[in-house]
Motif scaffolding. Structure first.
Motif, PDB file in Angstrom:
ATOM      1  N   LEU A  59       0.866  -1.168   0.000  1.00 19.42           N
ATOM      2  CA  LEU A  59       0.000   0.000   0.000  1.00 19.42           C
ATOM      3  C   LEU A  59       0.908   1.224   0.000  1.00 19.42           C
ATOM      4  O   LEU A  59       1.685   1.422   0.948  1.00 19.42           O
ATOM      5  CB  LEU A  59      -0.927   0.006   1.214  1.00 19.42           C
ATOM      6  CG  LEU A  59      -2.224  -0.809   1.054  1.00 19.42           C
ATOM      7  CD1 LEU A  59      -1.918  -2.291   0.971  1.00 19.42           C
ATOM      8  CD2 LEU A  59      -3.200  -0.525   2.190  1.00 19.42           C
ATOM      9  N   SER A  61       1.599   5.376  -0.441  1.00 27.26           N
ATOM     10  CA  SER A  61       0.995   6.691  -0.275  1.00 27.26           C
ATOM     11  C   SER A  61       2.031   7.782  -0.499  1.00 27.26           C
ATOM     12  O   SER A  61       3.227   7.563  -0.269  1.00 27.26           O
ATOM     13  CB  SER A  61       0.422   6.851   1.139  1.00 27.26           C
ATOM     14  OG  SER A  61      -0.494   5.828   1.432  1.00 27.26           O
ATOM     15  N   LYS A  63       4.135  11.025   0.570  1.00 29.87           N
ATOM     16  CA  LYS A  63       4.549  11.584   1.862  1.00 29.87           C
ATOM     17  C   LYS A  63       4.266  13.081   1.849  1.00 29.87           C
ATOM     18  O   LYS A  63       4.801  13.822   1.030  1.00 29.87           O
ATOM     19  CB  LYS A  63       6.036  11.322   2.114  1.00 29.87           C
ATOM     20  CG  LYS A  63       6.464  11.737   3.516  1.00 29.87           C
ATOM     21  CD  LYS A  63       7.917  11.421   3.772  1.00 29.87           C
ATOM     22  CE  LYS A  63       8.265  11.685   5.238  1.00 29.87           C
ATOM     23  NZ  LYS A  63       7.915  13.057   5.667  1.00 29.87           N
ATOM     24  N   PHE A 149      -3.226   8.549   8.044  1.00 30.81           N
ATOM     25  CA  PHE A 149      -2.618   7.329   7.521  1.00 30.81           C
ATOM     26  C   PHE A 149      -2.587   6.177   8.514  1.00 30.81           C
ATOM     27  O   PHE A 149      -2.166   5.073   8.179  1.00 30.81           O
ATOM     28  CB  PHE A 149      -1.193   7.602   7.015  1.00 30.81           C
ATOM     29  CG  PHE A 149      -0.306   8.291   8.021  1.00 30.81           C
ATOM     30  CD1 PHE A 149       0.254   7.619   9.092  1.00 30.81           C
ATOM     31  CD2 PHE A 149      -0.022   9.638   7.875  1.00 30.81           C
ATOM     32  CE1 PHE A 149       1.074   8.250   9.999  1.00 30.81           C
ATOM     33  CE2 PHE A 149       0.805  10.289   8.770  1.00 30.81           C
ATOM     34  CZ  PHE A 149       1.351   9.599   9.844  1.00 30.81           C
ATOM     35  N   PHE A 170      -6.508   0.565   7.165  1.00 30.65           N
ATOM     36  CA  PHE A 170      -6.785   1.663   6.245  1.00 30.65           C
ATOM     37  C   PHE A 170      -8.228   1.634   5.743  1.00 30.65           C
ATOM     38  O   PHE A 170      -8.829   2.690   5.515  1.00 30.65           O
ATOM     39  CB  PHE A 170      -5.816   1.628   5.062  1.00 30.65           C
ATOM     40  CG  PHE A 170      -5.837   2.900   4.266  1.00 30.65           C
ATOM     41  CD1 PHE A 170      -5.287   4.057   4.780  1.00 30.65           C
ATOM     42  CD2 PHE A 170      -6.439   2.940   3.025  1.00 30.65           C
ATOM     43  CE1 PHE A 170      -5.324   5.250   4.062  1.00 30.65           C
ATOM     44  CE2 PHE A 170      -6.490   4.120   2.290  1.00 30.65           C
ATOM     45  CZ  PHE A 170      -5.923   5.281   2.815  1.00 30.65           C
ATOM     46  N   GLU A 174     -10.749   4.837   5.868  1.00 25.91           N
ATOM     47  CA  GLU A 174     -11.514   5.334   4.716  1.00 25.91           C
ATOM     48  C   GLU A 174     -13.002   5.421   5.031  1.00 25.91           C
ATOM     49  O   GLU A 174     -13.687   6.382   4.640  1.00 25.91           O
ATOM     50  CB  GLU A 174     -11.290   4.426   3.506  1.00 25.91           C
ATOM     51  CG  GLU A 174      -9.905   4.563   2.882  1.00 25.91           C
ATOM     52  CD  GLU A 174      -9.771   3.748   1.619  1.00 25.91           C
ATOM     53  OE1 GLU A 174      -9.436   4.324   0.565  1.00 25.91           O
ATOM     54  OE2 GLU A 174     -10.006   2.521   1.694  1.00 25.91           O
ATOM     55  N   SER A 185      -8.541  10.562   4.339  1.00 24.36           N
ATOM     56  CA  SER A 185      -7.556   9.473   4.347  1.00 24.36           C
ATOM     57  C   SER A 185      -6.558   9.758   3.232  1.00 24.36           C
ATOM     58  O   SER A 185      -6.915  10.265   2.165  1.00 24.36           O
ATOM     59  CB  SER A 185      -8.253   8.128   4.123  1.00 24.36           C
ATOM     60  OG  SER A 185      -9.000   8.148   2.909  1.00 24.36           O
ATOM     61  N   ILE A 186      -5.306   9.457   3.485  1.00 21.99           N
ATOM     62  CA  ILE A 186      -4.257   9.720   2.500  1.00 21.99           C
ATOM     63  C   ILE A 186      -4.492   8.884   1.242  1.00 21.99           C
ATOM     64  O   ILE A 186      -4.966   7.746   1.328  1.00 21.99           O
ATOM     65  CB  ILE A 186      -2.861   9.401   3.105  1.00 21.99           C
ATOM     66  CG1 ILE A 186      -1.732   9.884   2.213  1.00 21.99           C
ATOM     67  CG2 ILE A 186      -2.709   7.927   3.381  1.00 21.99           C
ATOM     68  CD1 ILE A 186      -1.476  11.336   2.292  1.00 21.99           C
ATOM     69  N   ARG A 187      -4.207   9.465   0.088  1.00 15.34           N
ATOM     70  CA  ARG A 187      -4.291   8.667  -1.144  1.00 15.34           C
ATOM     71  C   ARG A 187      -3.417   7.423  -0.981  1.00 15.34           C
ATOM     72  O   ARG A 187      -2.243   7.520  -0.605  1.00 15.34           O
ATOM     73  CB  ARG A 187      -3.802   9.485  -2.333  1.00 15.34           C
ATOM     74  CG  ARG A 187      -3.589   8.619  -3.570  1.00 15.34           C
ATOM     75  CD  ARG A 187      -3.000   9.363  -4.734  1.00 15.34           C
ATOM     76  NE  ARG A 187      -2.524   8.426  -5.753  1.00 15.34           N
ATOM     77  CZ  ARG A 187      -2.078   8.798  -6.967  1.00 15.34           C
ATOM     78  NH1 ARG A 187      -2.037  10.077  -7.307  1.00 15.34           N
ATOM     79  NH2 ARG A 187      -1.657   7.872  -7.829  1.00 15.34           N
ATOM     80  N   THR A 188      -3.972   6.283  -1.298  1.00 16.83           N
ATOM     81  CA  THR A 188      -3.224   5.028  -1.155  1.00 16.83           C
ATOM     82  C   THR A 188      -3.490   4.133  -2.357  1.00 16.83           C
ATOM     83  O   THR A 188      -4.640   3.819  -2.665  1.00 16.83           O
ATOM     84  CB  THR A 188      -3.613   4.309   0.147  1.00 16.83           C
ATOM     85  OG1 THR A 188      -3.315   5.167   1.260  1.00 16.83           O
ATOM     86  CG2 THR A 188      -2.847   3.008   0.310  1.00 16.83           C
ATOM     87  N   ASP A 189      -2.400   3.728  -3.030  1.00 15.49           N
ATOM     88  CA  ASP A 189      -2.492   2.829  -4.178  1.00 15.49           C
ATOM     89  C   ASP A 189      -2.008   1.443  -3.777  1.00 15.49           C
ATOM     90  O   ASP A 189      -0.969   1.310  -3.100  1.00 15.49           O
ATOM     91  CB  ASP A 189      -1.621   3.352  -5.318  1.00 15.49           C
ATOM     92  CG  ASP A 189      -2.165   4.632  -5.929  1.00 15.49           C
ATOM     93  OD1 ASP A 189      -2.821   4.549  -6.960  1.00 15.49           O
ATOM     94  OD2 ASP A 189      -1.934   5.721  -5.354  1.00 15.49           O
ATOM     95  N   LEU A 213       7.502   8.902  -1.013  1.00 19.14           N
ATOM     96  CA  LEU A 213       6.477   7.863  -0.919  1.00 19.14           C
ATOM     97  C   LEU A 213       6.656   7.066   0.372  1.00 19.14           C
ATOM     98  O   LEU A 213       7.778   6.916   0.867  1.00 19.14           O
ATOM     99  CB  LEU A 213       6.570   6.885  -2.094  1.00 19.14           C
ATOM    100  CG  LEU A 213       6.322   7.391  -3.516  1.00 19.14           C
ATOM    101  CD1 LEU A 213       6.471   6.228  -4.495  1.00 19.14           C
ATOM    102  CD2 LEU A 213       4.946   8.033  -3.646  1.00 19.14           C
TER     103      LEU A 213
END
Length: 483
Positions: A59, A61, A63, A149, A170, A174, A185-189, A213
């Motif tokens: 995961l 995100s 920074k 986060f 996470f 969300e 919530s922090i963008r998380t890929d 990151l």
């Protein structure tokens, strides 16, 4: 949770002083979080991603360049706290938004995130946050945002901490913050390969949208991936490599303040090859001078101080202005005068992460332009960088124990010596340990006749145990005690 004393305006809200969290358990949780999580980080550059990260679920995100704070959700009166116990409360837009989400939370919930200030047409930087929080009643608190986060305590109606893994953590974050604007919530890929992490680095970091990151695996490993950078610094001292005094083991680095005095910044032991270490020794050893300031390397050796004539380019992966407990880093300002170094006073400073020698800068000199302290200010905020430097008188050290042994072999006398002293300076500056244990081993028939070992200790009991172990390991049959 906040004390009422020394509460200052922050726009229409308030910010309280350090140590304002009255709940000791909660205060310890916030203070301990940074040291616990920071100790698990592994810092990488983009070039190291494929060599250090294996394929698997991550995961990832961006920074955010802000400060670590915690959102405390307790009923309809949420507030923010930081690791030092400061509190933001009252009529703050992001806290008013948090209150509208309160019905989603189960009991008290503690969310970790990055407090930042919104900037138009640019990414957030910590200096923007300092600016937005300044000015008292005129502070621009409406610019404050909070990217979450992690979740330390509580949760939603269905799931509460502790969670099985970060994916579950996470997902709860969300759900809690769905629909938030100032609090998100922090963008998380979710990715599966190092190549995908590199692509995100290109998209977010190299395009100027984030300072780095954060990549989390499904266990406890957390990677902090940031671009490397370089700083030109003066070499203030060096230590010798154990077993080969012809090589430099580490160098002590510093920068020049605007008043011409030097501030000790960091040691560096990543000095490339043996040949380069030997070449560096030939350059540094002739420059040795006296110093009433003592500084030990991370492995315990005392630095030999030199004239500040050698400038080096140092590559690092990050700069920190706070230690793992959230306290500001301070380091000693020292003065070079009449061919000798003297300590002045400790001031707010910074620490380089993973410093490595790139090259000796023969084209640069130790002056207020080439090795200026303000190089740090281009990347981080150091508290009161223009603070007036005033000398402090440090208490004298006190020798507690001194023992000497000798042994004659083939007409040559070998000597070993133990000295233990109390510095009496540990309360004056963080650069001094409370106790020092020093062992000297002189053997004239050895290739490297003089060896020294320095150990630092926080208390007398520990210093005594170190001393006794040194005696046990070094004083064998044939050694005669003479002092």
């Amino acid at each position: 949770m906040a004390t009422k004393k020394n509460k200052k305006p922050l726009g229409k809200g308030f910010v309280s002083e350090i140590g304002s969290i009255e709940d000791s358990t909660l205060a310890a949780m916030l203070r301990g979080y940074k040291s616990r999580v920071a100790s698990g980080y592994r810092a990488l550059t983009k070039e190291e991603i494929k060599g250090a990260i294996s394929p698997g679920k991550y995961l990832v995100s961006p920074k955010i360049d802000g400060e670590l704070w915690f959102l405390i959700m307790e009923g309809k009166d949420p507030w923010l706290g930081n690791p030092n116990g400061r509190i933001i409360s009252g009529d703050i837009p992001l806290l008013k938004e948090a209150a509208t989400l309160s019905n989603k939370f189960h009991d008290r919930t503690v969310l970790a995130g990055e407090l930042f200030a919104v900037v138009e047409n640019d990414r957030a930087r910590v200096g923007d946050l300092k600016s937005a929080m300044g000015g008292g009643e005129k502070a621009d608190a409406g610019r404050l945002g909070f990217m979450v986060f992690d979740l330390l305590e509580g949760g939603d109606k269905k799931k509460q901490a502790p969670f099985e893994n970060y994916t579950e953590t996470f997902a709860t974050i969300e759900n809690l913050l769905d629909g938030g604007k100032r609090i998100q919530s922090i963008r998380t890929d979710t990715v599966g390969t190092p190549g995908e992490i590199e692509s995100l680095f290109d998209e977010l970091v190299e395009n100027g949208k984030a300072e780095g990151l954060i990549a989390r695996d499904q266990g406890t490993r957390i990677y902090k991936i940031k671009p490397s950078f370089t700083v030109d610094m003066a070499v203030l001292g060096y230590t010798e490599k154990t077993g080969d005094a012809s090589q430099v083991r580490s160098i002590l680095l510093g920068l020049m303040r605007a008043d011409g005095q030097y501030q000790v910044l960091s040691g560096c032991g990543n000095l490339k090859t043996e040949d380069e270490r030997k070449a560096l020794m030939k350059k540094l050893q002739p420059l040795c001078v006296g110093s009433s300031f003592r500084h030990a390397s991370g492995s315990g050796e005392m630095y030999h101080f030199i004239r500040p004539e050698v400038v080096v380019e140092i590559k690092a992966t990050d700069i920190q202005t706070e230690n793992s407990s959230g306290d500001p880093i301070k380091s000693m300002v020292i003065k070079f005068d009449e061919n000798s170094w003297t300590p002045v006073c400790p001031l707010p400073s910074a620490s380089l992460l993973h410093p490595a020698l790139e090259r000796v800068r023969t084209d640069k000199q130790a002056n207020e332009t080439d090795i200026r302290f303000s190089q740090l200010l281009e990347r981080v905020v150091v508290q009161n960088p223009d603070q007036k430097v005033e000398s402090i008188e440090l208490p004298a050290s006190e020798i507690l124990r001194r023992e000497v042994w000798s042994k004659s072999t083939k007409g040559k006398k070998a000597v070993q010596k133990l000295v233990v002293w109390k510095t009496n300076k540990e309360k004056e500056t963080p650069n001094f340990s409370a106790y020092v244990v020093h062992w000297t081993d002189y053997s004239p028939g050895r290739k490297d006749p003089l060896k020294k070992e320095v150990r630092l200790s926080p208390d007398k009991k520990d210093a005594t145990q170190i001393a006794e172990k040194m005696i046990e390991e070094n004083i064998k049959k044939g050694w005669e005690k003479v002092v």
